[in-house]
Design an enzyme around this catalytic site. Structure first.
Site, short mmCIF file in Angstrom:
data_model
loop_
_atom_site.label_atom_id
_atom_site.label_comp_id
_atom_site.label_asym_id
_atom_site.label_seq_id
_atom_site.Cartn_x
_atom_site.Cartn_y
_atom_site.Cartn_z
N GLY A 38 0.84 -1.19 0.00
CA GLY A 38 0.00 0.00 0.00
C GLY A 38 0.87 1.24 0.00
N CYS A 39 0.42 2.29 0.64
CA CYS A 39 1.15 3.56 0.68
C CYS A 39 2.59 3.35 1.15
CB CYS A 39 0.44 4.53 1.62
SG CYS A 39 1.37 6.02 1.96
N PHE A 40 3.55 3.74 0.32
CA PHE A 40 4.95 3.46 0.69
C PHE A 40 5.43 4.30 1.86
CE2 PHE A 40 6.20 5.67 -3.61
CZ PHE A 40 5.71 6.89 -3.18
N CYS A 42 3.89 4.50 4.65
CA CYS A 42 3.60 3.66 5.81
C CYS A 42 4.54 2.46 5.88
CB CYS A 42 2.15 3.18 5.78
SG CYS A 42 0.93 4.53 5.86
N TYR A 185 -2.92 11.09 7.94
CA TYR A 185 -3.22 10.18 6.84
C TYR A 185 -3.37 8.75 7.34
CZ TYR A 185 -2.31 6.78 3.23
OH TYR A 185 -2.40 5.66 2.44
#
Length: 208
Positions: A38-40, A42, A185
């Site tokens: 997912g979001c890099f 994180c 976020y």
């Protein structure tokens, strides 16, 4: 062969072996692991605090466009994953340990993306760079399938590695450069809530 000649030969061989050992130790290739979770931002945060990890770089991989930009990848038309390349010292932490930890940082049941981010760039995968890594990743997957505390099937793919393109500088260590925005976020996206509902706890919280 005289004693002096034998001594010189032995000392010469010892010097060569010592130099070879020193060279191999100093210039040994670092070990790396490439994953998409997912979001890099994180994924980078989750791995940078792991003991034995020396660096985590955000980037793009698996697509068909050379040198993609974030805007291109986010448009969901290049086929790239948001991914990270993790460099680690395998004398401190093993690839197996990192692979097992990876599962506990994602929702491996989501085949459409991760948490509030959907689409190809946010799907999960492990990218093996050689046959040894492929074996480690598949063994880790088999263990997770046998022990997971939920009934949904695992959707995370294990794929051969392809070109890894480093993301723009402002994405690197985003969580340390913009802690308030990153924290908002991560919270609003529900990442930790979902991980806790799947695994019972958020493994990365113990590291931060």
């Amino acid at each position: 062969m005289t004693n002096n000649t034998l001594l010189k030969s032995t000392l010469g061989l010892a010097t060569i072996m010592s130099a070879s050992l020193f060279t191999n130790t100093i210039f040994a290739a670092p070990q790396t692991m490439i994953v998409a979770g997912g979001c890099f931002w994180c994924v980078e945060s989750d791995f940078e605090a792991v003991n034995g990890v020396t660096s985590v770089i955000s980037g793009y991989t698996g697509g068909h466009v050379k040198n993609p930009t974030y805007r291109q990848v986010a448009s969901k038309g290049t086929g790239h994953f948001e991914a990270v390349k993790i460099t680690f010292d395998d004398e401190v932490i093993s690839l197996k340990t990192l692979a097992d930890y990876f599962w506990k940082t994602i929702d491996p049941t989501d085949k459409y993306g991760q948490f509030c981010d959907k689409g190809a760039p946010y799907k999960t995968a492990m990218f093996y760079q050689n046959e040894d890594q492929k074996t480690v990743f598949n063994t880790s997957l088999q263990h997770i399938e046998a022990t997971k505390p939920f009934t949904d099937e695992i959707a995370t793919e294990i794929l051969p590695a392809s070109e890894f393109y480093i993301a723009e500088e402002y994405h690197q260590s985003y969580y340390t450069k913009n802690p308030a925005r990153y924290g908002f976020y991560r919270l609003s996206c529900g990442r930790d809530r979902k991980i806790e509902s799947l695994w019972g706890s958020v493994a990365s919280k113990d590291l931060h």
